[in-house]
Write a protein that holds these residues in place. Structure first.
Motif, PDB file in Angstrom:
ATOM      1  N   PRO A   1       4.173   5.938   3.785  1.00  0.00           N
ATOM      2  CA  PRO A   1       3.710   4.985   4.806  1.00  0.00           C
ATOM      3  C   PRO A   1       4.466   5.111   6.126  1.00  0.00           C
ATOM      4  N   LEU A   2       5.760   5.429   6.071  1.00  0.00           N
ATOM      5  CA  LEU A   2       6.528   5.625   7.299  1.00  0.00           C
ATOM      6  C   LEU A   2       6.063   6.872   8.042  1.00  0.00           C
ATOM      7  N   TYR A   3       5.769   7.924   7.294  1.00  0.00           N
ATOM      8  CA  TYR A   3       5.245   9.135   7.930  1.00  0.00           C
ATOM      9  C   TYR A   3       3.854   8.887   8.527  1.00  0.00           C
ATOM     10  N   GLN A   4       3.021   8.110   7.804  1.00  0.00           N
ATOM     11  CA  GLN A   4       1.706   7.768   8.353  1.00  0.00           C
ATOM     12  C   GLN A   4       1.844   7.012   9.668  1.00  0.00           C
ATOM     13  N   GLU A   5       2.788   6.087   9.710  1.00  0.00           N
ATOM     14  CA  GLU A   5       3.016   5.320  10.938  1.00  0.00           C
ATOM     15  C   GLU A   5       3.555   6.214  12.055  1.00  0.00           C
ATOM     16  N   LYS A   6       4.409   7.167  11.693  1.00  0.00           N
ATOM     17  CA  LYS A   6       5.031   8.028  12.703  1.00  0.00           C
ATOM     18  C   LYS A   6       4.049   9.049  13.270  1.00  0.00           C
ATOM     19  N   PHE A   7       3.253   9.664  12.371  1.00  0.00           N
ATOM     20  CA  PHE A   7       2.376  10.749  12.802  1.00  0.00           C
ATOM     21  C   PHE A   7       0.906  10.348  12.898  1.00  0.00           C
ATOM     22  N   GLY A   8       0.552   9.169  12.367  1.00  0.00           N
ATOM     23  CA  GLY A   8      -0.813   8.665  12.503  1.00  0.00           C
ATOM     24  C   GLY A   8      -1.858   9.432  11.730  1.00  0.00           C
ATOM     25  N   PHE A   9      -1.561   9.839  10.482  1.00  0.00           N
ATOM     26  CA  PHE A   9      -2.572  10.582   9.722  1.00  0.00           C
ATOM     27  C   PHE A   9      -3.232   9.688   8.672  1.00  0.00           C
ATOM     28  N   SER A  10      -4.326  10.201   8.088  1.00  0.00           N
ATOM     29  CA  SER A  10      -5.185   9.413   7.200  1.00  0.00           C
ATOM     30  C   SER A  10      -4.724   9.520   5.749  1.00  0.00           C
ATOM     31  N   GLU A  11      -5.435   8.779   4.873  1.00  0.00           N
ATOM     32  CA  GLU A  11      -5.142   8.822   3.445  1.00  0.00           C
ATOM     33  C   GLU A  11      -5.414  10.207   2.870  1.00  0.00           C
ATOM     34  N   LEU A  12      -6.463  10.875   3.371  1.00  0.00           N
ATOM     35  CA  LEU A  12      -6.754  12.233   2.907  1.00  0.00           C
ATOM     36  C   LEU A  12      -5.573  13.151   3.203  1.00  0.00           C
ATOM     37  N   THR A  13      -4.988  13.016   4.381  1.00  0.00           N
ATOM     38  CA  THR A  13      -3.847  13.855   4.745  1.00  0.00           C
ATOM     39  C   THR A  13      -2.669  13.605   3.823  1.00  0.00           C
ATOM     40  N   VAL A  14      -2.464  12.346   3.430  1.00  0.00           N
ATOM     41  CA  VAL A  14      -1.384  12.034   2.487  1.00  0.00           C
ATOM     42  C   VAL A  14      -1.590  12.801   1.185  1.00  0.00           C
ATOM     43  N   THR A  15      -2.808  12.774   0.668  1.00  0.00           N
ATOM     44  CA  THR A  15      -3.065  13.454  -0.606  1.00  0.00           C
ATOM     45  C   THR A  15      -2.945  14.967  -0.463  1.00  0.00           C
ATOM     46  N   VAL A  16      -3.345  15.507   0.705  1.00  0.00           N
ATOM     47  CA  VAL A  16      -3.219  16.952   0.915  1.00  0.00           C
ATOM     48  C   VAL A  16      -1.749  17.338   1.026  1.00  0.00           C
ATOM     49  N   VAL A  17      -0.965  16.556   1.781  1.00  0.00           N
ATOM     50  CA  VAL A  17       0.475  16.814   1.872  1.00  0.00           C
ATOM     51  C   VAL A  17       1.093  16.791   0.481  1.00  0.00           C
TER      52      VAL A  17
ATOM     53  N   SER B   1       0.902   9.607  -5.288  1.00  0.00           N
ATOM     54  CA  SER B   1       0.475   9.889  -3.914  1.00  0.00           C
ATOM     55  C   SER B   1      -0.147   8.688  -3.214  1.00  0.00           C
ATOM     56  N   VAL B   2      -0.912   7.864  -3.927  1.00  0.00           N
ATOM     57  CA  VAL B   2      -1.646   6.794  -3.235  1.00  0.00           C
ATOM     58  C   VAL B   2      -1.138   5.389  -3.543  1.00  0.00           C
ATOM     59  N   SER B   3      -0.260   5.241  -4.550  1.00  0.00           N
ATOM     60  CA  SER B   3       0.189   3.881  -4.859  1.00  0.00           C
ATOM     61  C   SER B   3       0.990   3.238  -3.726  1.00  0.00           C
ATOM     62  N   PRO B   4       1.818   3.980  -2.948  1.00  0.00           N
ATOM     63  CA  PRO B   4       2.482   3.314  -1.825  1.00  0.00           C
ATOM     64  C   PRO B   4       1.502   2.690  -0.838  1.00  0.00           C
ATOM     65  N   ALA B   5       0.413   3.397  -0.527  1.00  0.00           N
ATOM     66  CA  ALA B   5      -0.596   2.850   0.393  1.00  0.00           C
ATOM     67  C   ALA B   5      -1.318   1.665  -0.245  1.00  0.00           C
ATOM     68  N   PHE B   6      -1.644   1.772  -1.530  1.00  0.00           N
ATOM     69  CA  PHE B   6      -2.336   0.678  -2.211  1.00  0.00           C
ATOM     70  C   PHE B   6      -1.458  -0.570  -2.264  1.00  0.00           C
ATOM     71  N   LEU B   7      -0.170  -0.374  -2.601  1.00  0.00           N
ATOM     72  CA  LEU B   7       0.741  -1.515  -2.683  1.00  0.00           C
ATOM     73  C   LEU B   7       0.912  -2.192  -1.325  1.00  0.00           C
ATOM     74  N   GLY B   8       0.973  -1.392  -0.266  1.00  0.00           N
ATOM     75  CA  GLY B   8       1.153  -1.971   1.050  1.00  0.00           C
ATOM     76  C   GLY B   8      -0.105  -2.602   1.607  1.00  0.00           C
ATOM     77  N   ARG B   9      -1.259  -1.916   1.455  1.00  0.00           N
ATOM     78  CA  ARG B   9      -2.495  -2.361   2.093  1.00  0.00           C
ATOM     79  C   ARG B   9      -3.150  -3.516   1.358  1.00  0.00           C
ATOM     80  N   TYR B  10      -3.177  -3.459   0.024  1.00  0.00           N
ATOM     81  CA  TYR B  10      -3.915  -4.462  -0.735  1.00  0.00           C
ATOM     82  C   TYR B  10      -3.020  -5.537  -1.359  1.00  0.00           C
ATOM     83  N   LEU B  11      -1.784  -5.180  -1.669  1.00  0.00           N
ATOM     84  CA  LEU B  11      -0.885  -6.132  -2.317  1.00  0.00           C
ATOM     85  C   LEU B  11       0.204  -6.621  -1.367  1.00  0.00           C
ATOM     86  N   HIS B  12       0.250  -6.069  -0.174  1.00  0.00           N
ATOM     87  CA  HIS B  12       1.199  -6.484   0.871  1.00  0.00           C
ATOM     88  C   HIS B  12       2.651  -6.341   0.412  1.00  0.00           C
TER      89      HIS B  12
END
Length: 396
Positions: A33-49, A232-243
């Motif tokens: 999530p910190l990298y997403q905020e820093k570089f502004g990439f999507s969920e697809l990019t997270v999974t590809v990384v 790969s996706v649980s950090p985004a899920f925990l932050g976006r849906y469970l806050h």
């Protein structure tokens, strides 16, 4: 008695080196999530990384899966630690997305060299008659190391300065210490050849391994696929849906899955291979159902239960799979056969993860997760049914 203690000490030191290498592969997990905020990439990019790491592993397993059988265990592990150090340097230098891809690829090359070689090395360092315990050390070091990565990074990111730098600096120090430990451990391959003797080989199995490899590979694929998507996706899920925005909590939730896997491996040693494989599939099935409940209800309790139950099932199945193929392999092909098992497992980490990333845009993260769960439920149910048919009445 003294020789036996020395053998177990060497085995545990080899396992500790294994832990350090594998921890580096999951270190970025709570930081995405910190990298997403820093570089502004999507969920697809997270999974590809994330999946680039698996491609690195697969490339090594295909091109040099028998490297440690050829040049020796220690030289192979030194190369693996070198790639791990280079990966940490990439993350320390990361000022663009390209550095993340490079870091993950180098991490995959490191893990690809370590998985088969370190597993075989730990088993060979154990004293005579300690094969069962050594198998536990090897598989627990693998999964325990994977769990230590997000836990360490999450704690440092939340409670220490420089969250995108300090975790990798610490790991770089641990890699250097691991290289020093390897200096004092013996080589276990009696007849070594030069590096030029390492040749790419198509995946092939000795005839005596094929009967056990199929079900072991299916169980490994599903277990690693669950881990791949969860990591790969649980950090985004925990932050976006469970806050949940506490990095230490995110790292702990992910780590629980890997630590539960270690617990499942301990249980597998008591149950035996024949029972652990189908039971592991059944527990994986339950873990997938719990993950589906988490996606539908947005409840943290279901996420934690999915991590614990799914991790336990993965541990049961994976230790049994590794023990079965290692026992059936001739000594001079053991590392190559173990590498073939990991090849299937890491295919499970890469393809389903990217599939979830592709579906996340049109279906949303929850919808993509439910499609993944449905596919994995079919696979694991098929594997369990096949394994149950093969069991004798006494085993049932």
């Amino acid at each position: 008695m003294a020789e036996e203690r020395q053998g177990w000490l060497k085995c545990l030191l080899g396992g500790a080196v294994f832990v350090v290498c594998m921890a580096g592969t999951t270190l970025p997990t709570p930081l995405y999530p910190l990298y997403q905020e820093k570089f502004g990439f999507s969920e697809l990019t997270v999974t590809v990384v994330y999946a680039v790491y698996a491609f690195g592993v697969i490339a090594v397993l295909l091109l040099a899966g028998d490297a440690s059988d050829t040049i020796g265990r220690r030289p192979t592990l030194w190369w693996g630690l070198g790639f791990a150090a280079a990966s940490a340097v990439c993350f320390l230098s990361a000022d663009s997305l390209g550095w993340l891809y490079a870091g993950r690829l180098l991490s995959g090359l490191s893990a690809g060299l370590f998985t088969g070689a370190a597993s075989a090395y730990v088993m060979e360092l154990a004293p005579p008659g300690g094969s069962s315990g050594a198998t536990l050390v090897a598989t627990a070091a693998n999964m325990g190391g994977l769990g230590c990565g997000p836990l360490l990074a999450g704690l440092l990111a939340e409670y220490a300065p420089e969250p995108l730098l300090l975790p990798f600096a610490v790991h770089l120090v641990l890699v250097a210490l691991s290289a020093a430990v390897l200096v004092f451990l013996p080589e276990t391959v009696p007849e070594r050849r030069p590096p030029t003797a390492v040749r790419p080989r198509k995946p092939a199995l000795p005839p005596q391994v094929r009967a056990v490899f199929g079900p072991a590979a299916v169980a490994s694929f599903v277990g690693f696929a669950l881990f791949g998507v969860f990591t790969s996706v649980s950090p985004a899920f925990l932050g976006r849906y469970l806050h949940v925005d506490n990095h230490a909590v995110v790292g702990l939730v992910v780590a629980l899955a890997f630590f539960a896997s270690t617990g499942g491996q301990v249980a597998a040693g008591r149950l035996g291979t024949a029972r652990s494989l189908p039971l592991g599939c059944a527990v994986l099935f339950a873990g997938l159902l719990l993950l589906g409940c988490a996606l539908v209800t947005d409840l943290l309790a279901f996420v934690i239960l999915a991590a614990l139950v799914g991790g336990t099932g993965q541990g049961l199945a994976f230790r049994a799979a590794l023990a079965a193929v290692a026992a059936a392999s001739p000594p001079d092909r053991r590392a190559a056969v173990i590498s073939a098992l990991f090849l299937v497992a890491y295919t499970g980490i890469s393809i389903p993860v990217i599939g979830v990333g592709l579906l996340a845009d049109p279906l949303g993260l929850e919808g993509a997760g439910l499609v993944f769960i449905a596919c994995m439920l079919v696979l694991v149910a098929t594997a369990a049914g096949y394994l149950l048919r093969r069991m004798t009445p006494a085993e049932r």
